[in-house]
Design a protein around this motif. Structure first.
Motif, PDB file in Angstrom:
ATOM      1  N   ALA A 188       0.834  -1.207   0.000  1.00 34.11           N
ATOM      2  CA  ALA A 188       0.000   0.000   0.000  1.00 34.11           C
ATOM      3  C   ALA A 188       0.866   1.252   0.000  1.00 34.11           C
ATOM      4  CB  ALA A 188      -0.940  -0.009   1.198  1.00 34.11           C
ATOM      5  N   ALA A 189       1.988   1.222   0.725  1.00 35.48           N
ATOM      6  CA  ALA A 189       2.871   2.384   0.755  1.00 35.48           C
ATOM      7  C   ALA A 189       3.471   2.641  -0.624  1.00 35.48           C
ATOM      8  CB  ALA A 189       3.976   2.190   1.791  1.00 35.48           C
ATOM      9  N   LEU A 190       3.826   1.565  -1.339  1.00 39.06           N
ATOM     10  CA  LEU A 190       4.372   1.720  -2.682  1.00 39.06           C
ATOM     11  C   LEU A 190       3.334   2.309  -3.622  1.00 39.06           C
ATOM     12  CD1 LEU A 190       6.659   1.290  -4.689  1.00 39.06           C
ATOM     13  CD2 LEU A 190       5.824  -1.037  -5.038  1.00 39.06           C
ATOM     14  N   GLU A 191       2.087   1.821  -3.534  1.00 38.34           N
ATOM     15  CA  GLU A 191       1.012   2.353  -4.370  1.00 38.34           C
ATOM     16  C   GLU A 191       0.741   3.809  -4.038  1.00 38.34           C
ATOM     17  OE1 GLU A 191      -2.356  -0.179  -3.947  1.00 38.34           O
ATOM     18  OE2 GLU A 191      -1.321  -1.913  -4.774  1.00 38.34           O
ATOM     19  N   THR A 192       0.762   4.148  -2.755  1.00 39.05           N
ATOM     20  CA  THR A 192       0.543   5.537  -2.339  1.00 39.05           C
ATOM     21  C   THR A 192       1.658   6.425  -2.871  1.00 39.05           C
ATOM     22  OG1 THR A 192      -0.558   4.779  -0.351  1.00 39.05           O
ATOM     23  CG2 THR A 192       0.218   7.055  -0.361  1.00 39.05           C
ATOM     24  N   ASN A 193       2.907   5.940  -2.783  1.00 43.47           N
ATOM     25  CA  ASN A 193       4.040   6.716  -3.259  1.00 43.47           C
ATOM     26  C   ASN A 193       3.943   6.938  -4.768  1.00 43.47           C
ATOM     27  OD1 ASN A 193       6.456   8.103  -3.175  1.00 43.47           O
ATOM     28  ND2 ASN A 193       7.698   6.260  -3.334  1.00 43.47           N
ATOM     29  N   GLN A 194       3.575   5.896  -5.517  1.00 45.77           N
ATOM     30  CA  GLN A 194       3.420   6.048  -6.958  1.00 45.77           C
ATOM     31  C   GLN A 194       2.281   7.002  -7.276  1.00 45.77           C
ATOM     32  OE1 GLN A 194       2.994   2.032  -8.336  1.00 45.77           O
ATOM     33  NE2 GLN A 194       5.204   1.724  -8.515  1.00 45.77           N
ATOM     34  N   SER A 195       1.207   6.908  -6.535  1.00 49.02           N
ATOM     35  CA  SER A 195       0.071   7.787  -6.757  1.00 49.02           C
ATOM     36  C   SER A 195       0.453   9.244  -6.487  1.00 49.02           C
ATOM     37  CB  SER A 195      -1.093   7.374  -5.863  1.00 49.02           C
ATOM     38  OG  SER A 195      -2.145   8.287  -5.986  1.00 49.02           O
ATOM     39  N   ALA A 196       1.185   9.480  -5.404  1.00 50.18           N
ATOM     40  CA  ALA A 196       1.610  10.840  -5.083  1.00 50.18           C
ATOM     41  C   ALA A 196       2.570  11.370  -6.138  1.00 50.18           C
ATOM     42  CB  ALA A 196       2.264  10.880  -3.709  1.00 50.18           C
ATOM     43  N   THR A 197       3.490  10.518  -6.584  1.00 50.87           N
ATOM     44  CA  THR A 197       4.431  10.930  -7.621  1.00 50.87           C
ATOM     45  C   THR A 197       3.682  11.278  -8.902  1.00 50.87           C
ATOM     46  OG1 THR A 197       6.160   9.536  -6.670  1.00 50.87           O
ATOM     47  CG2 THR A 197       6.450  10.215  -8.951  1.00 50.87           C
ATOM     48  N   GLN A 198       2.697  10.471  -9.256  1.00 51.49           N
ATOM     49  CA  GLN A 198       1.892  10.767 -10.444  1.00 51.49           C
ATOM     50  C   GLN A 198       1.118  12.070 -10.274  1.00 51.49           C
ATOM     51  OE1 GLN A 198      -0.384   7.183 -10.757  1.00 51.49           O
ATOM     52  NE2 GLN A 198       1.151   6.128 -11.990  1.00 51.49           N
ATOM     53  N   THR A 199       0.618  12.313  -9.070  1.00 49.86           N
ATOM     54  CA  THR A 199      -0.103  13.552  -8.797  1.00 49.86           C
ATOM     55  C   THR A 199       0.811  14.756  -8.975  1.00 49.86           C
ATOM     56  OG1 THR A 199      -1.583  12.438  -7.261  1.00 49.86           O
ATOM     57  CG2 THR A 199      -1.400  14.828  -7.052  1.00 49.86           C
ATOM     58  N   TYR A 200       2.031  14.677  -8.454  1.00 56.01           N
ATOM     59  CA  TYR A 200       2.981  15.780  -8.587  1.00 56.01           C
ATOM     60  C   TYR A 200       3.355  15.999 -10.056  1.00 56.01           C
ATOM     61  CZ  TYR A 200       3.522  15.352  -3.532  1.00 56.01           C
ATOM     62  OH  TYR A 200       3.301  15.286  -2.189  1.00 56.01           O
ATOM     63  N   ALA A 211       9.415  21.631  -4.034  1.00 57.13           N
ATOM     64  CA  ALA A 211       8.436  21.368  -2.969  1.00 57.13           C
ATOM     65  C   ALA A 211       7.889  19.946  -3.078  1.00 57.13           C
ATOM     66  CB  ALA A 211       7.302  22.383  -3.030  1.00 57.13           C
ATOM     67  N   ALA A 212       7.642  19.482  -4.292  1.00 58.88           N
ATOM     68  CA  ALA A 212       7.138  18.119  -4.481  1.00 58.88           C
ATOM     69  C   ALA A 212       8.166  17.100  -4.019  1.00 58.88           C
ATOM     70  CB  ALA A 212       6.788  17.888  -5.952  1.00 58.88           C
ATOM     71  N   LYS A 213       9.434  17.346  -4.288  1.00 59.16           N
ATOM     72  CA  LYS A 213      10.485  16.425  -3.834  1.00 59.16           C
ATOM     73  C   LYS A 213      10.529  16.358  -2.314  1.00 59.16           C
ATOM     74  CE  LYS A 213      11.819  15.021  -7.740  1.00 59.16           C
ATOM     75  NZ  LYS A 213      11.415  13.674  -8.126  1.00 59.16           N
ATOM     76  N   ILE A 214      10.370  17.498  -1.658  1.00 59.49           N
ATOM     77  CA  ILE A 214      10.370  17.514  -0.194  1.00 59.49           C
ATOM     78  C   ILE A 214       9.133  16.797   0.342  1.00 59.49           C
ATOM     79  CG2 ILE A 214      10.167  19.016   1.835  1.00 59.49           C
ATOM     80  CD1 ILE A 214      11.925  21.022   0.272  1.00 59.49           C
ATOM     81  N   ALA A 215       7.990  17.045  -0.282  1.00 57.31           N
ATOM     82  CA  ALA A 215       6.753  16.397   0.158  1.00 57.31           C
ATOM     83  C   ALA A 215       6.826  14.883  -0.035  1.00 57.31           C
ATOM     84  CB  ALA A 215       5.569  16.974  -0.604  1.00 57.31           C
ATOM     85  N   GLU A 216       7.448  14.420  -1.109  1.00 56.74           N
ATOM     86  CA  GLU A 216       7.587  12.985  -1.351  1.00 56.74           C
ATOM     87  C   GLU A 216       8.423  12.311  -0.266  1.00 56.74           C
ATOM     88  OE1 GLU A 216       9.260  12.571  -5.245  1.00 56.74           O
ATOM     89  OE2 GLU A 216       7.313  12.585  -6.224  1.00 56.74           O
ATOM     90  N   GLN A 240       5.696   9.401   6.920  1.00 61.39           N
ATOM     91  CA  GLN A 240       5.323   9.893   8.240  1.00 61.39           C
ATOM     92  C   GLN A 240       3.813   9.821   8.420  1.00 61.39           C
ATOM     93  OE1 GLN A 240       6.979  13.798   8.125  1.00 61.39           O
ATOM     94  NE2 GLN A 240       9.073  13.099   8.415  1.00 61.39           N
ATOM     95  N   THR A 241       3.406   9.432   9.623  1.00 63.24           N
ATOM     96  CA  THR A 241       1.972   9.295   9.894  1.00 63.24           C
ATOM     97  C   THR A 241       1.480  10.235  10.985  1.00 63.24           C
ATOM     98  OG1 THR A 241       2.441   7.483  11.436  1.00 63.24           O
ATOM     99  CG2 THR A 241       1.915   6.881   9.152  1.00 63.24           C
ATOM    100  N   GLN A 242       2.384  10.783  11.770  1.00 65.23           N
ATOM    101  CA  GLN A 242       1.958  11.720  12.810  1.00 65.23           C
ATOM    102  C   GLN A 242       1.539  13.036  12.176  1.00 65.23           C
ATOM    103  OE1 GLN A 242       5.356  12.062  15.426  1.00 65.23           O
ATOM    104  NE2 GLN A 242       4.206  10.978  17.034  1.00 65.23           N
ATOM    105  N   ASN A 279       6.355  18.878   7.510  1.00 64.11           N
ATOM    106  CA  ASN A 279       6.909  18.572   6.194  1.00 64.11           C
ATOM    107  C   ASN A 279       6.256  19.434   5.113  1.00 64.11           C
ATOM    108  OD1 ASN A 279       8.705  16.969   4.558  1.00 64.11           O
ATOM    109  ND2 ASN A 279       6.850  16.041   3.730  1.00 64.11           N
ATOM    110  N   LEU A 280       4.932  19.586   5.187  1.00 66.90           N
ATOM    111  CA  LEU A 280       4.238  20.430   4.212  1.00 66.90           C
ATOM    112  C   LEU A 280       4.650  21.894   4.334  1.00 66.90           C
ATOM    113  CD1 LEU A 280       0.665  18.879   4.272  1.00 66.90           C
ATOM    114  CD2 LEU A 280       2.365  18.734   2.451  1.00 66.90           C
ATOM    115  N   LEU A 281       4.804  22.359   5.565  1.00 61.51           N
ATOM    116  CA  LEU A 281       5.249  23.745   5.763  1.00 61.51           C
ATOM    117  C   LEU A 281       6.669  23.956   5.245  1.00 61.51           C
ATOM    118  CD1 LEU A 281       3.767  24.479   9.301  1.00 61.51           C
ATOM    119  CD2 LEU A 281       3.022  25.436   7.113  1.00 61.51           C
ATOM    120  N   LYS A 282       7.524  22.957   5.464  1.00 58.96           N
ATOM    121  CA  LYS A 282       8.892  23.043   4.959  1.00 58.96           C
ATOM    122  C   LYS A 282       8.885  23.087   3.431  1.00 58.96           C
ATOM    123  CE  LYS A 282      11.350  19.522   5.970  1.00 58.96           C
ATOM    124  NZ  LYS A 282      12.277  18.411   6.270  1.00 58.96           N
ATOM    125  N   ALA A 283       8.069  22.249   2.813  1.00 60.96           N
ATOM    126  CA  ALA A 283       7.981  22.233   1.351  1.00 60.96           C
ATOM    127  C   ALA A 283       7.487  23.576   0.819  1.00 60.96           C
ATOM    128  CB  ALA A 283       7.060  21.101   0.890  1.00 60.96           C
TER     129      ALA A 283
END
Length: 130
Positions: free
Chosen positions: A2-14, A58-63, A68-70, A77-81
């Motif tokens: 699921a983490a791999l699918e989420t990562n691919q989905s986020a990368t595709q979104t970016y 920013a997308a690289k930082i967000a990826e 992280q789940t907290q 992380n989003l603020l840093k990006a």
């Protein structure tokens, strides 16, 4: 898995977001160039390009922070990006204002605004590929 699918989905979104931004930037640059000449088209490209470069970083930082789940860690992380994106855009625009003698400010702002607006639109329509 699921983490791999989420990562691919986020990368595709970016990637989709960056494509939408590039299309918006090119359309504004073509219109500005047609209406006000080559310097206006280049100014629009420079304005839009600043946003695209900032969004890419920013997308690289967000990826990197996707595991992280907290809530606090995700928010930081989003603020840093976003902070990195704003800093990069500001630095590029400063360089453009200092170095490009034929700058057309309205075209630069139009390119910047269209590209920034399409960033949000692309994320809202993240399932619609370009």
């Amino acid at each position: 898995m699921a983490a791999l699918e989420t990562n691919q989905s986020a990368t595709q979104t970016y990637r989709n977001m960056l494509r939408w931004q590039a299309i918006a930037m090119l359309v504004v640059a073509l219109v500005a160039g047609a209406l006000a000449g080559m310097p206006a088209g280049i100014s629009a490209l420079l304005g839009g390009g600043a946003v695209i470069v900032g969004a890419w970083f920013a997308a690289k930082i967000a990826e990197k922070g996707q595991s992280q789940t907290q809530a606090t860690a995700v928010l930081l992380n989003l603020l840093k990006a976003e902070a990195v994106k704003i800093l990069i855009v500001a630095m590029i625009l400063f360089a453009v204002f200092k170095l490009y003698q034929s700058l057309v400010p309205f075209a630069l702002i139009a390119g910047l605004a269209a590209t920034a607006l399409f960033s949000g639109a692309a994320l809202a329509k993240s399932q619609t590929p370009v």
